[in-house]
Design a protein around this motif. Structure first.
Motif, short mmCIF file in Angstrom:
data_model
loop_
_atom_site.label_atom_id
_atom_site.label_comp_id
_atom_site.label_asym_id
_atom_site.label_seq_id
_atom_site.Cartn_x
_atom_site.Cartn_y
_atom_site.Cartn_z
N ASP A 158 0.84 -1.20 0.00
CA ASP A 158 0.00 0.00 0.00
C ASP A 158 0.87 1.25 0.00
O ASP A 158 1.91 1.29 0.66
CB ASP A 158 -0.89 0.05 1.24
N ILE A 159 0.42 2.29 -0.72
CA ILE A 159 1.08 3.59 -0.67
C ILE A 159 0.37 4.39 0.42
O ILE A 159 -0.75 4.86 0.23
CB ILE A 159 1.03 4.31 -2.03
N ASN A 160 1.00 4.50 1.58
CA ASN A 160 0.38 5.11 2.75
C ASN A 160 0.72 6.58 2.91
O ASN A 160 -0.04 7.31 3.56
CB ASN A 160 0.80 4.37 4.02
N TYR A 161 1.82 7.04 2.35
CA TYR A 161 2.27 8.41 2.55
C TYR A 161 2.72 9.02 1.23
O TYR A 161 3.16 8.30 0.34
CB TYR A 161 3.45 8.45 3.53
N SER A 162 2.61 10.34 1.13
CA SER A 162 3.18 11.06 0.00
C SER A 162 3.94 12.26 0.56
O SER A 162 3.56 12.84 1.57
CB SER A 162 2.09 11.53 -0.97
N THR A 163 5.04 12.59 -0.11
CA THR A 163 5.89 13.68 0.35
C THR A 163 6.66 14.23 -0.84
O THR A 163 6.51 13.74 -1.96
CB THR A 163 6.85 13.19 1.46
N LYS A 196 1.56 -1.54 12.73
CA LYS A 196 2.92 -1.54 13.25
C LYS A 196 3.81 -0.76 12.30
O LYS A 196 3.40 -0.41 11.19
CB LYS A 196 3.44 -2.96 13.44
N HIS A 197 5.04 -0.48 12.73
CA HIS A 197 6.01 0.22 11.91
C HIS A 197 6.69 -0.76 10.96
O HIS A 197 7.14 -1.83 11.40
CB HIS A 197 7.04 0.93 12.77
N THR A 198 6.74 -0.39 9.68
CA THR A 198 7.38 -1.22 8.66
C THR A 198 8.24 -0.33 7.77
O THR A 198 8.15 0.89 7.82
CB THR A 198 6.34 -1.95 7.79
N VAL A 199 9.04 -0.95 6.92
CA VAL A 199 9.89 -0.22 5.99
C VAL A 199 9.02 0.25 4.81
O VAL A 199 8.24 -0.52 4.25
CB VAL A 199 11.03 -1.11 5.48
N TYR A 221 4.63 4.11 10.01
CA TYR A 221 3.52 3.32 10.55
C TYR A 221 2.62 2.85 9.42
O TYR A 221 2.20 3.63 8.56
CB TYR A 221 2.72 4.18 11.54
N CYS A 222 2.30 1.56 9.39
CA CYS A 222 1.38 1.00 8.41
C CYS A 222 0.04 0.76 9.11
O CYS A 222 -0.05 -0.07 10.02
CB CYS A 222 1.92 -0.32 7.85
N PRO A 223 -1.02 1.47 8.70
CA PRO A 223 -2.31 1.33 9.39
C PRO A 223 -2.95 -0.04 9.21
O PRO A 223 -3.67 -0.50 10.09
CB PRO A 223 -3.18 2.43 8.79
#
Length: 52
Positions: free
Chosen positions: A14-19, A41-44, A35-37
């Motif tokens: 999943d693409i969770n963030y954009s910057t 948990k936190h993932t790479v 963080y992956c919703p």
């Protein structure tokens, strides 16, 4: 020279963030622990191109 990128979870895809990133200063691909919703948990997360 800033370009818009997405941060894609390595485990779920999943693409969770954009910057934005400065492509002159940061020539390599970004790789951050975020963080992956879906997994809760936190993932790479690795950089992917977004459609403009």
């Amino acid at each position: 020279m800033r370009i818009k990128i997405g941060l894609k979870c390595e485990e779920t895809g999943d693409i969770n963030y954009s910057t934005f990133k400065n492509s002159k200063n940061t020539t390599g691909k970004l790789e951050l622990k975020k963080y992956c919703p879906r997994l809760r948990k936190h993932t790479v997360h690795k950089e992917v191109k977004l459609k403009s």
